[in-house]
Design an enzyme around this catalytic site. Structure first.
Site, PDB file in Angstrom:
ATOM      1  N   GLN A 646      22.812  25.544  -8.312  1.00 15.53           N
ATOM      2  CA  GLN A 646      23.322  26.878  -8.567  1.00 15.53           C
ATOM      3  C   GLN A 646      24.824  26.856  -8.397  1.00 15.53           C
ATOM      4  O   GLN A 646      25.334  26.408  -7.380  1.00 15.53           O
ATOM      5  CB  GLN A 646      22.700  27.840  -7.566  1.00 15.53           C
ATOM      6  N   GLY A 647      25.518  27.278  -9.425  1.00 19.54           N
ATOM      7  CA  GLY A 647      26.969  27.362  -9.309  1.00 19.54           C
ATOM      8  C   GLY A 647      27.365  28.803  -9.109  1.00 19.54           C
ATOM      9  O   GLY A 647      26.533  29.664  -8.800  1.00 19.54           O
ATOM     10  N   ASP A 765      38.114  22.778 -13.884  1.00 23.62           N
ATOM     11  CA  ASP A 765      37.250  22.955 -12.706  1.00 23.62           C
ATOM     12  C   ASP A 765      36.793  21.581 -12.204  1.00 23.62           C
ATOM     13  O   ASP A 765      35.599  21.344 -12.003  1.00 23.62           O
ATOM     14  CB  ASP A 765      36.046  23.817 -13.112  1.00 23.62           C
TER      15      ASP A 765
HETATM   16  N1  LIG Z   1      22.259  18.546 -16.554  1.00 30.18           N
HETATM   17  C1  LIG Z   1      22.015  18.711 -15.265  1.00 30.18           C
HETATM   18  N2  LIG Z   1      21.066  17.970 -14.650  1.00 30.18           N
HETATM   19  C2  LIG Z   1      20.801  18.132 -13.326  1.00 30.18           C
HETATM   20  N3  LIG Z   1      21.445  19.018 -12.539  1.00 30.18           N
HETATM   21  C3  LIG Z   1      22.408  19.795 -13.082  1.00 30.18           C
HETATM   22  C4  LIG Z   1      22.749  19.680 -14.474  1.00 30.18           C
HETATM   23  N4  LIG Z   1      23.731  20.559 -14.747  1.00 30.18           N
HETATM   24  C5  LIG Z   1      24.016  21.183 -13.581  1.00 30.18           C
HETATM   25  N5  LIG Z   1      23.228  20.735 -12.585  1.00 30.18           N
HETATM   26  C6  LIG Z   1      23.266  21.185 -11.192  1.00 30.18           C
HETATM   27  O1  LIG Z   1      23.574  22.573 -11.172  1.00 30.18           O
HETATM   28  C7  LIG Z   1      24.809  22.800 -10.469  1.00 30.18           C
HETATM   29  C8  LIG Z   1      25.535  23.972 -11.083  1.00 30.18           C
HETATM   30  O2  LIG Z   1      25.844  23.701 -12.441  1.00 30.18           O
HETATM   31  P1  LIG Z   1      27.211  24.180 -13.089  1.00 30.18           P
HETATM   32  O3  LIG Z   1      28.352  23.551 -12.358  1.00 30.18           O
HETATM   33  O4  LIG Z   1      27.156  23.917 -14.552  1.00 30.18           O
HETATM   34  O5  LIG Z   1      27.133  25.750 -12.784  1.00 30.18           O
HETATM   35  P2  LIG Z   1      28.324  26.794 -12.640  1.00 30.18           P
HETATM   36  O6  LIG Z   1      27.743  28.071 -12.224  1.00 30.18           O
HETATM   37  O7  LIG Z   1      29.122  26.806 -13.891  1.00 30.18           O
HETATM   38  O8  LIG Z   1      29.132  26.127 -11.447  1.00 30.18           O
HETATM   39  P3  LIG Z   1      30.576  26.490 -10.859  1.00 30.18           P
HETATM   40  O9  LIG Z   1      30.347  27.402  -9.725  1.00 30.18           O
HETATM   41  O10 LIG Z   1      31.082  25.147 -10.416  1.00 30.18           O
HETATM   42  O11 LIG Z   1      31.381  27.072 -11.971  1.00 30.18           O
HETATM   43  C9  LIG Z   1      25.547  21.467 -10.547  1.00 30.18           C
HETATM   44  O12 LIG Z   1      26.459  21.291  -9.490  1.00 30.18           O
HETATM   45  C10 LIG Z   1      24.397  20.465 -10.471  1.00 30.18           C
HETATM   46  O13 LIG Z   1      24.002  20.248  -9.129  1.00 30.18           O
END
Ligand SMILES: Nc1ncnc2c1ncn2[C@@H]1O[C@H](COP(=O)(O)OP(=O)(O)OP(=O)(O)O)[C@@H](O)[C@H]1O
Length: 936
Positions: A646-647, A765
């Protein structure tokens, strides 16, 4: 003219990929209606034309053409299906295509010809090894082997560990797919015990192991809960990682030993995920109702650093990106990077309760001790996935939206900070859900005045929207049935000549491209003449930022469908710019500042290119995404499994497609078409370059979105699933950072970022959680090639904050991104920046990789900036790391950017000087071990 001929004529006249995709779809549909003779002769004509005519040069080598070859294979009698593929193989166009080899192998599978199947598998391994990991190559073949060969053929595949079968599962007794069985995992962990001897529970204990512990044929070792969970897990088909109770002991040769799956390690405190958000109260992440937009909390702090900051209050800066956040007044003073990693640890995962009681465990990467905990944890995240109904306003923290006090808080915030706020309000209509235009703060205020006791936003309607309307998604709604604004609806039946249109005398039936992948209407909308595109491009180039921001746009990213092309909203957009109010995430724009994340600007940039073919836009709300539930979208069904991560903006789930492929689905609210654009552009730009490194990086190191579903309220981005977790997971699961591994990775990271910048992109980022580990290190890799181009093990994800500099030449930006500990010195100083965030992100990531902890910026002016990273004197990477910090943190201006080759050369030299094969092997083994531990 037959339907087929009409379609082919259209293709011949417009031999583009886009038209071909439509053509292929139509032909596939015709295949069921036509006689095989008719079909065969038609396809042969196409086949011959595509192979021989110059105008089909692009199509000929594109994987999409395999769709037609598949049909040809189905209909071919003389050559036979396998013969068709052998012929195609001789042409050599698809030597680097996994899809081709799979299609080919499938024909041998159908023919039950194991030997030939194996030959194709070997060919694929050999030909594709330089561009993809072996497990990726094998995955599809494994599925085919399962499907077509009755006998056990595990031996065909290299890693027996991945082929554990569950045929001895007492629970369902029959073999399903080749997934890992939890029961088997538990059983495998059990040592052989001699029933003739007594088995004690632990050293110096007299308690006997009891039979209710995992009661395997020859072993004990886990609790009933774990066993039950494993059973459930097998049935539910998940691959959750089962962790044993750390106290559990088992008996081997009548001596208690540690349960082999669990190692009770006394290791350093794990790092948490880096986030834009920093307030504990903000762990709810975001409101499902677009909460009142305030400048982010970072925007209200007083962070502009200048040389005299110690003596006088620096001017206020603005946080450009990120979602609505608490205005953290407590963070107002400069340099409020939270003082230790503890804080970071508690951010954003929603597992804070657990970490409070166990301060040694990571919120993200530490696994549960007990299986049921995992479920609980999943549920907890699931609850999170529903997003909160809270709004984050003011230093008072989270205020439930139902409470009328919220409005007062909004008011007070607005007045004290001179920030006006917006709501997006959703309403459920009986027929279908609608996304209403955001109400302005003024409207909200007046509603509040009228009916103080019944808060306007917290109506049951709002709740109903979230409870029911999301689930009310109509499965199977296909894109072509929902025409976009201003675009005439084209009936699918009409395309295919099923209605009267076709036969009008004297009129040539109009062939319209079937909407195979993207939304036809949207593509039509976007497909502009070169002249038009050029005109927009020139505008983007020539117009000053402010003008661009105020431009009226037909398409906005984070708003509902009714707003698309809505003049009122466009007018409002201007008002927004003038007031500094914004109802979109990641862009609390202050007009005077140059904000690269402004979504109007993004929309303008996106208009310059045609929509990626894998992007499907819908004007409805998205299906509700829940673990262990399936959802259907655009004719594809995704079986959602567990939450992977979860980001700040998204939740990423593991999902299984109908073709039994494991994918990652990024569920983001509000929707983010920008990330699709960026990934598409990155790939296009890299592939357009001629060097092999660009090709490899494009294929292996940049997130590739296979399908993107853009809804009115959220987006679903499907991309490759990476089982080994992120770089952050890996660091957390490694005992100590090892210089061989850090150096190996740092060179790769720098090479990737070098290419990203060469393509005119800023990722924006860069942090350890945004690099996924794509594969383990293969011990058989030749040592002199380890620094070479074929060894990439990381992929850069999360492009939602990227900036397309190629469209914004000569621009400089100001303001902060607001990522904890990852805002570059230029942002803090209020100086202009372009590519600097990536250099800084790299240096900060490097510090984490080398030291295993996050570091803070120290120093107070240009030339003086550094990171407070502690690197042991004897660490081989110490000197180059310090050099990088100095270089990448003290960039005098946007016209004097440092070079990525500095990092590449520095680390490569250390590598060459100190490389030790046996130390490398040990380090690689530990890296691989951490990969295993990071599996989710
Ligand atoms: N293709 C993938 N396969 C497995 N796990 C993934 C994948 N993509 C993302 N994740 C997991 O999900 C997490 C969050 O993904 P992502 O960074 O794309 O979300 P975000 O909400 O945009 O994050 P941020 O807060 O950094 O902007 C990643 O840190 C990773 O642990």
């Amino acid at each position: 003219m037959s339907d087929f001929e009409i379609a082919f004529k259209f293709l011949s006249e417009n031999p583009t990929m886009e038209v071909f995709i439509g053509f292929a779809t139509q032909v596939e549909m015709m295949a069921s209606r036509m006689s095989s003779e008719e079909m065969k002769s038609n396809i042969l004509k196409v086949f011959t034309a595509i192979l021989s005519e110059g105008k089909f040069d692009e199509i000929r080598v594109n994987e999409e053409v395999l769709r037609i070859y598949k049909l040809l294979a189905d209909f071919s009698q003389r050559l036979g299906a396998t013969g068709v593929y052998e012929q195609i193989d001789k042409k050599g166009y698809f030597q680097k295509s996994l899809k081709f080899h799979l299609q080919w192998a499938e024909e041998y599978g159908k023919a039950d010809n194991l030997e030939k199947f194996r030959n194709v598998l070997d060919l694929a391994r050999e030909r594709l090894k330089s561009i993809m990991a072996n497990n990726k190559i094998e995955a599809g073949f494994r599925d085919l082997a399962d499907l077509y060969f009755k006998d056990e053929v595990d031996y065909l595949f290299l890693d027996p560990d991945n082929t554990i079968t569950i045929n001895d599962s007492p629970y369902n007794g029959k073999r399903t797919n080749r997934r890992r069985s939890s029961i088997n995992m538990l059983r495998r962990g059990c040592p052989v015990v001699d029933p003739a001897k007594k088995n004690f529970f632990g050293p110096k204990t007299k308690s006997l192991l009891r039979s209710e512990f995992l009661d395997g044929e020859n072993g004990f070792g886990t609790s009933p809960e774990e066993f039950r969970f494993a059973l459930l897990n097998d049935v539910a088909g998940d691959e959750l990682d089962i962790q044993m109770d750390e106290e559990t002991v088992v008996v081997q040769d009548n001596k208690p030993v540690d349960f082999p799956i669990v190692k009770n390690e006394n290791r350093r405190r794990p790092l948490s995920i880096v986030d834009e958000e920093r307030d504990e109260a903000d762990s709810e992440k975001k409101s499902r109702i677009y909460s009142p937009i305030v400048a982010t909390k970072d925007a209200s702090r007083v962070p502009l650093r200048n040389s005299s900051f110690l003596n006088e209050k620096p001017p206020t800066t603005i946080t450009l990106s990120s979602d609505t956040k608490i205005s953290a007044i407590e963070n107002e003073s400069f340099g409020e990077v939270e003082n230790d990693n503890e804080k970071l640890r508690e951010m954003k995962s929603g597992r804070k309760e657990r970490t409070n009681s166990d301060s040694e465990k990571s919120t993200r990467s530490q696994k549960s001790n007990v299986g049921l905990d995992i479920m609980a944890e999943n549920n907890c995240l699931e609850a999170h996935a529903a997003f909160s109904d809270t709004v984050h306003i003011g230093k008072e923290g989270i205020v439930m939206i139902e409470e009328h006090t919220m409005l007062e808080n909004v008011k007070s915030l607005a007045s004290t900070q001179n920030v006006t706020t917006d709501f997006s309000v959703y309403e459920q209509s009986p027929e279908h859900q609608k996304v209403l235009k955001p109400k302005t703060f003024v409207e909200v205020e007046s509603m509040h005045d009228v009916s103080y006791n019944s808060p306007p936003i917290a109506s049951s309607k709002t709740e109903k929207y979230w409870d029911e309307s999301i689930t009310g998604f109509t499965p199977g709604n296909i894109v072509t049935s929902t025409p976009a604004a201003h675009i005439p609806f084209v009936n699918v039946e009409d395309y295919f000549g099923n209605t009267q249109n076709i036969e009008k005398p004297g009129e040539q039936p109009q062939f319209v491209i079937p909407d195979a992948k993207g939304t036809l209407q949207n593509r039509l909308n976007r497909r502009k003449s070169i002249a038009q595109a050029k005109q927009v491009e020139d505008e983007v180039k020539n117009n000053p930022f402010d003008e661009l921001l105020s431009e009226q746009l037909g398409r906005r990213l984070s708003l509902g469908p009714e707003e698309m092309g809505n003049k009122q909203v466009e007018a409002k957009s201007i008002e927004v710019e003038e007031t500094g109010r914004k109802d979109r995430r990641r862009s609390e724009v202050i007009r005077q500042e140059n904000n690269p994340w402004d979504e109007n600007l993004r929309a303008r940039i996106m208009k310059l290119v045609s929509t990626p073919t894998n992007m499907h836009e819908f004007e409805i709300i998205s299906p509700k995404i829940l673990s262990m539930k399936s959802f259907e979208v655009g004719g594809e069904t995704y079986d959602i499994r567990n939450l992977l991560g979860q980001g700040g903006y998204a939740k990423v789930y593991k999902a299984i497609t109908e073709e039994k492929k494991i994918v990652a689905v990024k569920y983001e609210i509000p929707s983010c078409a920008w990330e699709v654009y960026i990934c598409d552009q990155m790939r296009t730009r890299l592939l357009a370059r001629n060097d092999s490194t660009s090709q490899i990086i494009s294929n292996q190191c940049i997130m590739q979105i296979t399908d993107a579903y853009i809804f009115s309220n959220a987006s679903l981005l499907v991309n490759e699933y990476h089982e080994f977790g992120s770089l952050l997971d890996n660091i957390n699961n490694s005992k100590d950072p090892n210089w061989h591994i850090s150096c190996f990775l740092l060179v790769q990271l720098a090479k990737i970022l070098e290419k990203v910048h060469e393509c005119g992109m800023v990722h924006g980022d860069i942090k350890p959680d945004n690099f996924m580990i794509t594969r383990k290190i293969d011990m058989s890799w030749e040592t002199d090639k380890l620094m070479g181009e074929d060894m990439f093990v990381v992929k850069l994800i999360d492009w939602g904050r990227a900036i397309d500099m190629s469209r914004l030449k000569e621009r400089e930006f100001k303001g902060r991104a607001g990522t904890e500990g990852f805002d570059c010195p230029e942002m803090i100083d209020g100086r202009g920046w372009t590519y600097q965030p990536d250099f800084f992100g790299y240096a900060a990531t490097m510090a984490v990789l080398i030291s295993g902890t996050y570091s803070k910026i120290v120093g107070s002016e240009l030339g003086d900036y550094s990171l407070d990273v502690e690197i042991k004197r004897r660490n081989k990477l110490r000197d180059p790391a310090m050099e990088i910090v100095k270089n990448y943190l003290n960039i005098s201006s946007c016209s004097q950017l440092p070079k990525w080759s500095t990092a590449i050369d520095l680390f490569t030299n250390v590598w060459k000087e100190h490389f030790d094969i046996s130390a490398w092997r040990q380090a690689a083994a530990k890296f691989n071990e951490a990969c295993e531990k990071s599996k989710k």
